[in-house]
Design a protein around this motif. Structure first.
Motif, PDB file in Angstrom:
ATOM      1  N   LYS A  43       0.749  -1.274   0.096  1.00  0.00           N
ATOM      2  CA  LYS A  43      -0.107   0.056   0.066  1.00  0.00           C
ATOM      3  C   LYS A  43       1.019   1.216  -0.051  1.00  0.00           C
ATOM      4  CE  LYS A  43      -3.788  -2.408   2.336  1.00  0.00           C
ATOM      5  NZ  LYS A  43      -4.600  -2.355   3.638  1.00  0.00           N
ATOM      6  N   ASN A  44       2.033   1.137  -0.255  1.00  0.00           N
ATOM      7  CA  ASN A  44       3.162   2.223  -0.345  1.00  0.00           C
ATOM      8  C   ASN A  44       3.317   2.970   0.822  1.00  0.00           C
ATOM      9  OD1 ASN A  44       4.980   3.433  -2.091  1.00  0.00           O
ATOM     10  ND2 ASN A  44       3.816   5.195  -2.215  1.00  0.00           N
ATOM     11  N   GLN A  45       3.071   2.255   2.232  1.00  0.00           N
ATOM     12  CA  GLN A  45       3.269   2.607   3.657  1.00  0.00           C
ATOM     13  C   GLN A  45       4.640   2.344   4.169  1.00  0.00           C
ATOM     14  OE1 GLN A  45       0.753   4.630   5.050  1.00  0.00           O
ATOM     15  NE2 GLN A  45       0.211   4.887   3.017  1.00  0.00           N
ATOM     16  N   PRO A  46       5.243   3.353   4.771  1.00  0.00           N
ATOM     17  CA  PRO A  46       6.514   2.903   5.455  1.00  0.00           C
ATOM     18  C   PRO A  46       6.487   1.708   6.412  1.00  0.00           C
ATOM     19  CG  PRO A  46       6.462   5.207   5.297  1.00  0.00           C
ATOM     20  CD  PRO A  46       5.032   4.669   4.705  1.00  0.00           C
ATOM     21  N   ILE A  47       7.312   0.606   6.229  1.00  0.00           N
ATOM     22  CA  ILE A  47       6.991  -0.429   7.157  1.00  0.00           C
ATOM     23  C   ILE A  47       7.861  -0.041   8.441  1.00  0.00           C
ATOM     24  CG2 ILE A  47       7.893  -2.684   7.540  1.00  0.00           C
ATOM     25  CD1 ILE A  47       7.759  -3.037   4.557  1.00  0.00           C
ATOM     26  N   PHE A  48       6.943  -0.299   9.691  1.00  0.00           N
ATOM     27  CA  PHE A  48       7.638  -0.312  11.021  1.00  0.00           C
ATOM     28  C   PHE A  48       8.658  -1.074  11.351  1.00  0.00           C
ATOM     29  CE2 PHE A  48       7.220  -1.250  15.602  1.00  0.00           C
ATOM     30  CZ  PHE A  48       7.822  -0.184  15.949  1.00  0.00           C
ATOM     31  N   GLY A  49       9.655  -0.802  11.958  1.00  0.00           N
ATOM     32  CA  GLY A  49      10.650  -1.711  12.413  1.00  0.00           C
ATOM     33  C   GLY A  49      12.002  -1.231  12.398  1.00  0.00           C
ATOM     34  N   TRP A  50      13.069  -2.292  12.720  1.00  0.00           N
ATOM     35  CA  TRP A  50      14.358  -1.505  12.901  1.00  0.00           C
ATOM     36  C   TRP A  50      15.404  -2.672  12.726  1.00  0.00           C
ATOM     37  CZ3 TRP A  50      10.653  -1.587  16.608  1.00  0.00           C
ATOM     38  CH2 TRP A  50      10.472  -2.734  17.797  1.00  0.00           C
ATOM     39  N   TRP A  51      16.565  -2.544  12.688  1.00  0.00           N
ATOM     40  CA  TRP A  51      17.782  -3.577  12.656  1.00  0.00           C
ATOM     41  C   TRP A  51      17.487  -4.416  11.233  1.00  0.00           C
ATOM     42  CZ3 TRP A  51      22.047  -4.378  15.206  1.00  0.00           C
ATOM     43  CH2 TRP A  51      21.991  -3.853  16.494  1.00  0.00           C
ATOM     44  N   PRO A  52      17.647  -3.611  10.059  1.00  0.00           N
ATOM     45  CA  PRO A  52      17.311  -4.260   8.679  1.00  0.00           C
ATOM     46  C   PRO A  52      18.762  -5.323   8.419  1.00  0.00           C
ATOM     47  CG  PRO A  52      18.295  -2.128   8.392  1.00  0.00           C
ATOM     48  CD  PRO A  52      17.964  -2.337   9.842  1.00  0.00           C
ATOM     49  N   SER A  53      18.238  -6.478   7.564  1.00  0.00           N
ATOM     50  CA  SER A  53      19.170  -7.365   7.253  1.00  0.00           C
ATOM     51  C   SER A  53      18.707  -7.754   5.666  1.00  0.00           C
ATOM     52  CB  SER A  53      19.321  -8.639   8.262  1.00  0.00           C
ATOM     53  OG  SER A  53      20.220  -9.378   7.615  1.00  0.00           O
ATOM     54  N   TRP A  54      19.810  -7.899   4.920  1.00  0.00           N
ATOM     55  CA  TRP A  54      19.562  -8.300   3.635  1.00  0.00           C
ATOM     56  C   TRP A  54      19.551  -9.713   3.450  1.00  0.00           C
ATOM     57  CZ3 TRP A  54      18.364  -4.760  -0.268  1.00  0.00           C
ATOM     58  CH2 TRP A  54      18.567  -3.453   0.022  1.00  0.00           C
ATOM     59  N   ASN A  55      19.013 -10.378   2.408  1.00  0.00           N
ATOM     60  CA  ASN A  55      18.859 -11.791   2.228  1.00  0.00           C
ATOM     61  C   ASN A  55      20.336 -11.894   1.198  1.00  0.00           C
ATOM     62  OD1 ASN A  55      17.965 -10.934  -0.294  1.00  0.00           O
ATOM     63  ND2 ASN A  55      16.746 -12.426  -0.776  1.00  0.00           N
ATOM     64  N   PRO A  56      20.832 -12.991   0.884  1.00  0.00           N
ATOM     65  CA  PRO A  56      22.113 -13.069   0.098  1.00  0.00           C
ATOM     66  C   PRO A  56      21.952 -12.647  -1.038  1.00  0.00           C
ATOM     67  CG  PRO A  56      21.458 -15.191   1.217  1.00  0.00           C
ATOM     68  CD  PRO A  56      20.361 -14.492   1.395  1.00  0.00           C
ATOM     69  N   ASP A  57      21.065 -12.618  -1.920  1.00  0.00           N
ATOM     70  CA  ASP A  57      21.113 -11.883  -3.249  1.00  0.00           C
ATOM     71  C   ASP A  57      20.726 -10.607  -3.202  1.00  0.00           C
ATOM     72  OD1 ASP A  57      18.339 -11.897  -2.948  1.00  0.00           O
ATOM     73  OD2 ASP A  57      17.784 -13.827  -4.380  1.00  0.00           O
ATOM     74  N   GLY A  58      20.200  -9.898  -2.383  1.00  0.00           N
ATOM     75  CA  GLY A  58      20.070  -8.519  -1.984  1.00  0.00           C
ATOM     76  C   GLY A  58      18.941  -7.955  -2.767  1.00  0.00           C
ATOM     77  N   THR A  59      17.748  -8.908  -2.617  1.00  0.00           N
ATOM     78  CA  THR A  59      16.383  -8.492  -3.198  1.00  0.00           C
ATOM     79  C   THR A  59      15.407  -8.364  -2.056  1.00  0.00           C
ATOM     80  OG1 THR A  59      15.896 -11.027  -3.330  1.00  0.00           O
ATOM     81  CG2 THR A  59      16.891  -9.792  -5.213  1.00  0.00           C
ATOM     82  N   ARG A  60      15.618  -8.733  -0.867  1.00  0.00           N
ATOM     83  CA  ARG A  60      14.648  -8.759   0.188  1.00  0.00           C
ATOM     84  C   ARG A  60      15.499  -8.255   1.542  1.00  0.00           C
ATOM     85  NH1 ARG A  60      10.597 -13.539   1.010  1.00  0.00           N
ATOM     86  NH2 ARG A  60      12.454 -14.785   1.086  1.00  0.00           N
ATOM     87  N   ILE A  61      14.695  -7.537   2.550  1.00  0.00           N
ATOM     88  CA  ILE A  61      15.141  -7.160   3.703  1.00  0.00           C
ATOM     89  C   ILE A  61      14.157  -7.773   4.972  1.00  0.00           C
ATOM     90  CG2 ILE A  61      15.557  -5.131   5.338  1.00  0.00           C
ATOM     91  CD1 ILE A  61      16.038  -3.438   2.671  1.00  0.00           C
TER      92      ILE A  61
END
Length: 343
Positions: free
Chosen positions: A231-249
């Motif tokens: 819905k194009n709304q910013p996601i609440f949270g902290w401490w992001p981490s990438w998956n190995p191929d850099g497509t998801r957090i």
């Protein structure tokens, strides 16, 4: 009549002779040691875990083990001859491995209270600080949460839990990337095109920074934007981490939110169901690799298997004594499966 004092001395002497006669000596007090796992990061193969282990009063070691907690091995002792105690009450030590240089970077508050960034090779050699933080009467700089660029030529890190900066190993130059007011936990994408970080947009008076969101920024400082949902709304949270191929957090915040940066598609996992009651606060600094998520918290190291939906303590800290077996004394208890439950 015999004097009472003389009699007591005679009895004590007789007992001493009796003990000596039977070859007995007073028992030694059992030495108790406190073992802590301070931080952990996935290795290059996604199966090896590199970590720091501390035995209070005896030093700190750079170590490795298999993903299931087996084959633990000390690689090198850190800061030989200095046994200052590392305090991790404010969170685990952040560690990250770089494939291009085969080096590990980590932050630590060690000895004199200065929070420094350190680099060490996977072979345990060449432990050094890339740069010296400012530490004097006027300014006490805290540098935290370092993350590698793809080629290992640069670091991004957090200064004083307020701003993001980069460091260039070639030029030795430090460059300010963001203005805050409170930007933390930068993590460079495996593709090298984005840096994800925790962005607190405003200070809500006495309540502190309440609007925690994960944002993206280009390594040159352009394109700053929030990670959003469908819905194009910013996601609440902290401490992001990438998956190995850099497509998801993956984003911590009670539930674990998995966000696709291209499609904005999100998925939510319940770590409480996978690794138990304490998982919401445990899921702070975490690494996402092929097998799932790796985190160090509460002086333990935990792996959350994304396929089996199961958690496992692969390194457990605690108090141990020399009376235990050598493996238990050196490493703590054996790996243990964790029992989660639905909310």
């Amino acid at each position: 009549m015999t004097d009472p004092l003389t009699k007591a001395i005679a009895v004590g002497f007789a007992l001493a002779m009796l003990l000596l006669g039977f070859g007995c000596t007073p028992p030694k007090p059992v030495e108790r040691k406190y073992i802590s796992y301070l931080g952990a990061a996935w290795g290059l193969d996604g199966d090896t875990i590199y970590f720091l282990k501390q035995i209070r009063g005896s030093g700190i070691w750079f170590c490795k083990m298999n993903w299931d907690g087996s084959q633990k091995q000390e690689i090198a002792r850190m800061w030989p001859g200095q046994d200052a105690y590392v305090d991790t009450q404010n969170g685990p030590i952040w560690m990250e491995v770089n494939a291009a240089t085969s080096n590990v970077v980590f932050d630590v508050e060690y000895g004199m209270g200065t929070v420094c960034i350190w680099v060490i090779g996977l072979n345990g050699k060449y432990l050094h600080k890339p740069f010296e933080p400012v530490w004097n009467e006027k300014e006490k700089e805290r540098v935290l949460h370092p993350s590698w660029s793809l080629d290992g030529s640069k670091l991004v890190y957090c200064k004083d839990s307020r701003e993001l900066w980069t460091f260039d190993f070639k030029t030795k130059k430090r460059t300010k990337l963001t203005d805050g007011p409170r930007d933390e936990h930068p993590t460079w994408s495996p593709k090298g095109d984005w840096i994800a970080f925790t962005h607190n947009r405003y200070d809500n008076g006495d309540k502190g920074y309440t609007d925690r969101r994960v944002w993206l920024i280009r390594p040159d400082g352009s394109g700053q934007q929030p990670v959003v949902d469908e819905k194009n709304q910013p996601i609440f949270g902290w401490w992001p981490s990438w998956n190995p191929d850099g497509t998801r957090i993956s984003i911590a915040g009670g539930l674990l939110t998995l966000a696709d940066v291209a499609t904005n598609r999100i998925e939510k996992l319940d770590p409480l169901y996978i690794i138990g009651e304490r998982s919401p606060w445990l899921f702070l600094g975490h690494h996402w690799a092929g097998r799932g998520w790796l985190l160090a918290a509460g002086r333990n190291v935990i792996v959350m298997d994304s396929q089996a939906q199961k958690g496992r303590t692969v390194g457990a800290g605690g108090v141990y004594s020399e009376a235990t077996s050598s493996s238990r004394e050196q490493w703590g208890i054996a790996p243990t499966d964790l029992e989660g439950k639905k909310r």
